[in-house]
Structure formats: structure tokens, C-alpha cells
Design a protein around this motif. Structure first.
Motif, PDB file in Angstrom:
ATOM      1  N   SER A  34       0.829  -1.194   0.000  1.00  0.00           N
ATOM      2  CA  SER A  34       0.000   0.000   0.000  1.00  0.00           C
ATOM      3  C   SER A  34       0.867   1.248   0.000  1.00  0.00           C
ATOM      4  CB  SER A  34      -0.907  -0.003   1.233  1.00  0.00           C
ATOM      5  OG  SER A  34      -0.112   0.063   2.414  1.00  0.00           O
ATOM      6  N   LEU A  35       0.240   2.408  -0.062  1.00  0.00           N
ATOM      7  CA  LEU A  35       0.983   3.665   0.021  1.00  0.00           C
ATOM      8  C   LEU A  35       1.737   3.748   1.337  1.00  0.00           C
ATOM      9  CD1 LEU A  35       1.788   6.559  -0.695  1.00  0.00           C
ATOM     10  CD2 LEU A  35      -0.475   7.312   0.064  1.00  0.00           C
ATOM     11  N   LEU A  36       1.075   3.399   2.435  1.00  0.00           N
ATOM     12  CA  LEU A  36       1.743   3.430   3.734  1.00  0.00           C
ATOM     13  C   LEU A  36       2.895   2.443   3.765  1.00  0.00           C
ATOM     14  CD1 LEU A  36       1.870   4.486   6.603  1.00  0.00           C
ATOM     15  CD2 LEU A  36       0.207   2.739   7.276  1.00  0.00           C
ATOM     16  N   GLY A  37       2.709   1.272   3.142  1.00  0.00           N
ATOM     17  CA  GLY A  37       3.794   0.294   3.089  1.00  0.00           C
ATOM     18  C   GLY A  37       4.995   0.810   2.331  1.00  0.00           C
ATOM     19  N   ALA A  38       4.755   1.548   1.233  1.00  0.00           N
ATOM     20  CA  ALA A  38       5.862   2.127   0.466  1.00  0.00           C
ATOM     21  C   ALA A  38       6.560   3.234   1.260  1.00  0.00           C
ATOM     22  CB  ALA A  38       5.339   2.678  -0.858  1.00  0.00           C
ATOM     23  N   VAL A  39       5.785   4.006   2.027  1.00  0.00           N
ATOM     24  CA  VAL A  39       6.377   5.062   2.855  1.00  0.00           C
ATOM     25  C   VAL A  39       7.258   4.460   3.940  1.00  0.00           C
ATOM     26  CG1 VAL A  39       5.842   6.876   4.534  1.00  0.00           C
ATOM     27  CG2 VAL A  39       4.553   6.741   2.399  1.00  0.00           C
ATOM     28  N   VAL A  40       6.739   3.452   4.624  1.00  0.00           N
ATOM     29  CA  VAL A  40       7.488   2.813   5.707  1.00  0.00           C
ATOM     30  C   VAL A  40       8.722   2.089   5.169  1.00  0.00           C
ATOM     31  CG1 VAL A  40       7.365   1.028   7.488  1.00  0.00           C
ATOM     32  CG2 VAL A  40       5.454   2.605   7.173  1.00  0.00           C
ATOM     33  N   ARG A  41       8.612   1.545   3.956  1.00  0.00           N
ATOM     34  CA  ARG A  41       9.721   0.802   3.360  1.00  0.00           C
ATOM     35  C   ARG A  41      10.981   1.655   3.244  1.00  0.00           C
ATOM     36  NH1 ARG A  41      12.235  -3.981   2.366  1.00  0.00           N
ATOM     37  NH2 ARG A  41      13.447  -3.866   0.445  1.00  0.00           N
ATOM     38  N   ALA A  42      10.814   2.972   3.076  1.00  0.00           N
ATOM     39  CA  ALA A  42      11.961   3.858   2.899  1.00  0.00           C
ATOM     40  C   ALA A  42      12.858   3.910   4.128  1.00  0.00           C
ATOM     41  CB  ALA A  42      11.485   5.265   2.538  1.00  0.00           C
ATOM     42  N   LEU A  43      12.323   3.550   5.301  1.00  0.00           N
ATOM     43  CA  LEU A  43      13.118   3.595   6.525  1.00  0.00           C
ATOM     44  C   LEU A  43      13.170   2.249   7.237  1.00  0.00           C
ATOM     45  CD1 LEU A  43      12.098   7.119   7.783  1.00  0.00           C
ATOM     46  CD2 LEU A  43      14.445   6.331   7.515  1.00  0.00           C
ATOM     47  N   ARG A  44      12.764   1.194   6.549  1.00  0.00           N
ATOM     48  CA  ARG A  44      12.847  -0.141   7.129  1.00  0.00           C
ATOM     49  C   ARG A  44      14.274  -0.683   7.002  1.00  0.00           C
ATOM     50  NH1 ARG A  44       8.417  -4.582   6.061  1.00  0.00           N
ATOM     51  NH2 ARG A  44       9.766  -5.474   7.653  1.00  0.00           N
ATOM     52  N   PRO A  45      14.626  -1.671   7.815  1.00  0.00           N
ATOM     53  CA  PRO A  45      15.960  -2.284   7.694  1.00  0.00           C
ATOM     54  C   PRO A  45      16.186  -2.869   6.311  1.00  0.00           C
ATOM     55  CG  PRO A  45      14.909  -2.917   9.760  1.00  0.00           C
ATOM     56  CD  PRO A  45      13.873  -2.193   8.969  1.00  0.00           C
ATOM     57  N   VAL A  46      17.437  -2.962   5.923  1.00  0.00           N
ATOM     58  CA  VAL A  46      17.799  -3.493   4.612  1.00  0.00           C
ATOM     59  C   VAL A  46      17.332  -4.942   4.503  1.00  0.00           C
ATOM     60  CG1 VAL A  46      19.684  -3.947   3.020  1.00  0.00           C
ATOM     61  CG2 VAL A  46      19.797  -1.974   4.566  1.00  0.00           C
ATOM     62  N   GLN A  47      16.693  -5.279   3.385  1.00  0.00           N
ATOM     63  CA  GLN A  47      16.233  -6.643   3.143  1.00  0.00           C
ATOM     64  C   GLN A  47      16.938  -7.199   1.908  1.00  0.00           C
ATOM     65  OE1 GLN A  47      11.884  -6.110   3.011  1.00  0.00           O
ATOM     66  NE2 GLN A  47      11.760  -7.091   5.009  1.00  0.00           N
ATOM     67  N   ILE A  48      17.776  -8.193   2.131  1.00  0.00           N
ATOM     68  CA  ILE A  48      18.487  -8.840   1.027  1.00  0.00           C
ATOM     69  C   ILE A  48      17.587  -9.839   0.318  1.00  0.00           C
ATOM     70  CG2 ILE A  48      20.564 -10.106   0.379  1.00  0.00           C
ATOM     71  CD1 ILE A  48      21.086  -7.359   1.581  1.00  0.00           C
ATOM     72  N   GLU A  49      16.706 -10.480   1.092  1.00  0.00           N
ATOM     73  CA  GLU A  49      15.781 -11.469   0.551  1.00  0.00           C
ATOM     74  C   GLU A  49      14.359 -11.105   0.957  1.00  0.00           C
ATOM     75  OE1 GLU A  49      16.966 -15.261   1.973  1.00  0.00           O
ATOM     76  OE2 GLU A  49      18.835 -15.322   0.806  1.00  0.00           O
ATOM     77  N   PRO A  50      13.366 -11.583   0.207  1.00  0.00           N
ATOM     78  CA  PRO A  50      11.968 -11.305   0.569  1.00  0.00           C
ATOM     79  C   PRO A  50      11.629 -11.917   1.923  1.00  0.00           C
ATOM     80  CG  PRO A  50      12.133 -12.148  -1.682  1.00  0.00           C
ATOM     81  CD  PRO A  50      13.477 -12.335  -1.050  1.00  0.00           C
ATOM     82  N   PRO A  51      10.748 -11.281   2.707  1.00  0.00           N
ATOM     83  CA  PRO A  51      10.312 -11.885   3.979  1.00  0.00           C
ATOM     84  C   PRO A  51       9.638 -13.227   3.734  1.00  0.00           C
ATOM     85  CG  PRO A  51       9.669  -9.572   3.828  1.00  0.00           C
ATOM     86  CD  PRO A  51      10.170  -9.955   2.482  1.00  0.00           C
ATOM     87  N   ALA A  52       9.683 -14.081   4.729  1.00  0.00           N
ATOM     88  CA  ALA A  52       9.128 -15.426   4.583  1.00  0.00           C
ATOM     89  C   ALA A  52       7.631 -15.395   4.308  1.00  0.00           C
ATOM     90  CB  ALA A  52       9.423 -16.238   5.845  1.00  0.00           C
ATOM     91  N   ASN A  53       6.934 -14.393   4.858  1.00  0.00           N
ATOM     92  CA  ASN A  53       5.483 -14.314   4.677  1.00  0.00           C
ATOM     93  C   ASN A  53       5.069 -13.387   3.542  1.00  0.00           C
ATOM     94  OD1 ASN A  53       6.345 -11.983   5.892  1.00  0.00           O
ATOM     95  ND2 ASN A  53       4.631 -11.828   7.325  1.00  0.00           N
ATOM     96  N   ALA A  54       6.029 -12.932   2.738  1.00  0.00           N
ATOM     97  CA  ALA A  54       5.714 -11.999   1.655  1.00  0.00           C
ATOM     98  C   ALA A  54       5.012 -12.724   0.511  1.00  0.00           C
ATOM     99  CB  ALA A  54       6.984 -11.330   1.143  1.00  0.00           C
TER     100      ALA A  54
END
Length: 324
Positions: A142-162
Motif C-alpha cells: 500500500s501507500l503506507l507500506g511504500a512510505v514505511v519501506r523507505a526507513l525499514r531495515p535493509v532486506q536482502i531477501e523477501p520476507p518469509a510471509n511476503a
């Protein structure tokens, strides 16, 4: 910051993960503090009201866009310099709709700040996606998810529940929307373009791809270091005004040749050879397309491409935070 020299790109000397900080005088600090104090409460109430209630109301898209422009007006994002690549100033309104990202097309943007997603939503109302290194599929957010993603920890691989999907499927599911992709897989300070995810290779050849460059003045609002929400809010709300510079390139197409899986040749040996040649040719074609889109985005941003990856960023964040 010379102790972080190992995180500079060897070819260009650019450090895309270092936070940008503009020196302030004592008087400027007082002025910035007053701006922050006057805005922080209004901004907090507005953003909580929007993402907590208004965003979920069954209102027309234009209503949400107006609300997002109101959100950006609070921190003083009042001037947006929007240009199309190769189009003279003053003739923007004369350009056809196909010259802009439109329904059925894919928007490829650099990723530097939470403001990126808010601005794109206020202009194009796209379907936001998150890309991962080495992964062709994307995660719809979502829009909020994209906003939060900008300051989330670095993800080398997709989350297990993604839940990962193909961009082709999103284009079919949302034919009346623009699909927004951040192929760098993480944020930078806007001084370089990071290597792209292969997620762009899943875009069908009939879908236009629009590279979109977003830059800020001052650059303090970029968020290359995850988790620094207060620093971001301080930089966002303390400056009297923030200018956004947006450049949109001409559309491109994904004409990469898919590897041929059909049998060819008169023997098993010749068949394997042909398959290897077709696979190598397809990979080379894909690299050329990714390079072409990356060069277009770098040219629009007036920066260079670097070879530092998300793994390099994860190592830098650990070193910057004193964990390594």
C-alpha cells in the motif's frame, strides 16, 4: 566520514549510503526549531487521520490526491519542478497522454525518501511494489507500506510471509492503474543509481516503461540510513520549504529475448548447446535493457550508476551504527 571509504564505489568514488547533512548556523537552528514546533503537531494529526481513516473511505481518487497535496503542503513542499525529457519548458500541457505514465504502463523511479511514494500517489495514484535483489517477482504494498519501506531495515531477501507476484499479473489485474517499481531495492542519498533488480524483466513488451527521477532540495530529507524516523521528521518539518525536481524520460520497452525451451538440433549435444546459447543471449539482452533504463534514470538525475549492492548497504549500516 573517511573511515567509511570502503563503502565508496571504486569506479566513481561516490558514497550513496552516507546521510546528507546541511551545516546550520546558530540563528538557522533557532529558525528551524520554530518551524518544527509549529508544524509537528498539525502534521502528526493530519497523517494519522489520513492513513487511519481518510485513505480507507470510498472516495474518488481526486479526493485522495487533494488530501495528499495537503499533507505535502504542511512541511512546505510547495514547488515541484516537473519536466519531460526532451520537451521544452512551457509546452508540457501540449504533450499527449502517452508521454506520461498512464494506465497500463510501468513507472520506474529512484528511491531516496518516504516523500517519493507520497508524491507519486498524489500525481499518478499507482499500485506500489517492492523489489528484491535477484528476484523477478515483486511484493505489492500500500501507500503506507511504500512510505514505511523507505526507513525499514535493509532486506536482502523477501520476507518469509511476503506474497510475491509478477508485474505482468499486476498489469492484468489493474489495467486502469500505473504500476510503480523501485528497482534499486532500497534507498540511497540520491547521489547515485544503485544496481537494479531483475523484476523489470517481467514487464511485457507491450507495456511502456517510464524512468522517473525524483530529487530534493535540500537533500537532507533523503533517508539512506534505516530507522532514523525522528531525524527524517526534523529535516522534513524544520526547513521553510522543500523543492522537488521531477524528470520523466521517454518510454522504453522490454524486448529481451526469452530463452527458447524447444528442441532443436539433431542430437542431444546440439540441443544442449542451442539451449545454452539461447539462455546466454537472453541474459545478455536483459542486461542491455536494465542498463538502458538505468542509464536513462542516471541521466535524468544527473548522477552516475554505482556497483554497490544492498549487501554493501547492510554492511555500511552495521558499521555506521557501531555494530561492526
Amino acid at each position: 566520514m573517511e573511515k567509511y571509504s570502503q563503502f565508496r564505489d571504486k569506479a566513481t568514488g561516490i558514497a550513496p549510503f552516507l546521510p546528507v547533512k546541511t551545516p546550520l548556523s546558530a540563528l538557522s537552528i533557532v529558525t528551524h526549531s520554530i518551524c518544527f514546533i509549529c508544524r509537528v503537531l498539525v502534521f502528526t494529526v493530519y497523517i494519522v487521520s489520513y492513513f487511519g481513516l481518510f485513505h480507507y473511505l470510498p472516495l474518488p481518487v481526486i479526493a485522495r490526491k487533494i488530501a495528499l497535496w495537503g499533507l505535502m503542503a504542511i512541511p512546505g513542499i510547495w514547488w515541484v519542478d516537473l519536466q519531460l525529457d526532451g520537451v521544452k519548458r512551457g509546452t508540457l500541457s501540449d504533450q499527449p497522454l502517452e508521454r506520461f505514465p498512464h494506465p497500463g504502463s510501468v513507472l520506474v523511479a529512484n528511491f531516496t525518501s518516504p516523500i517519493d511514494a507520497v508524491y507519486l500517489a498524489a500525481i499518478f495514484d499507482p499500485v506500489f511494489t517492492i523489489s528484491f535483489p535477484g528476484e523477478r517477482r515483486v511484493q505489492r504494498v500500500s501507500l503506507l507500506g511504500a512510505v514505511v519501506r523507505a526507513l525499514r531495515p535493509v532486506q536482502i531477501e523477501p520476507p518469509a510471509n511476503a506474497k510475491l507476484v509478477r508485474i505482468t499479473d499486476l498489469l492484468q489485474q489493474f489495467p486502469d492503474r500505473v504500476i510503480a517499481v523501485f528497482p534499486e531495492c532500497g534507498t540511497s542519498n540520491g547521489k547515485a543509481i544503485l544496481p537494479f533488480s531483475p523484476s523489470l524483466m517481467d514487464i511485457p513488451s507491450n507495456a511502456p516503461i517510464f524512468p522517473v527521477s525524483i530529487r530534493y532540495t535540500p537533500s537532507d530529507v533523503t533517508t539512506p540510513i534505516p530507522g532514523r524516523w525522528f531525524v527524517f521528521l526534523w529535516n522534513l518539518l524544520s526547513w521553510p520549504s522543500i523543492c522537488i525536481r521531477v524528470r520523466v524520460a521517454e518510454s522504453q520497452r522490454n524486448y529481451a529475448t526469452a530463452p527458447d525451451s524447444g528442441a532443436s538440433g539433431s542430437s542431444r549435444s546440439s540441443e544442449l548447446t542451442n539451449r545454452k546459447n539461447a539462455s546466454a543471449e537472453g541474459a545478455s539482452s536483459e542486461r542491455r535493457i536494465l542498463d538502458r533504463i538505468g542509464e536513462a534514470l542516471a541521466r535524468l538525475s544527473r548522477v552516475k550508476r554505482v556497483g554497490l549492492t544492498m549487501q554493501d548497504k547492510a554492511d555500511f549500516v552495521n558499521a555506521y551504527s557501531g555494530k561492526k
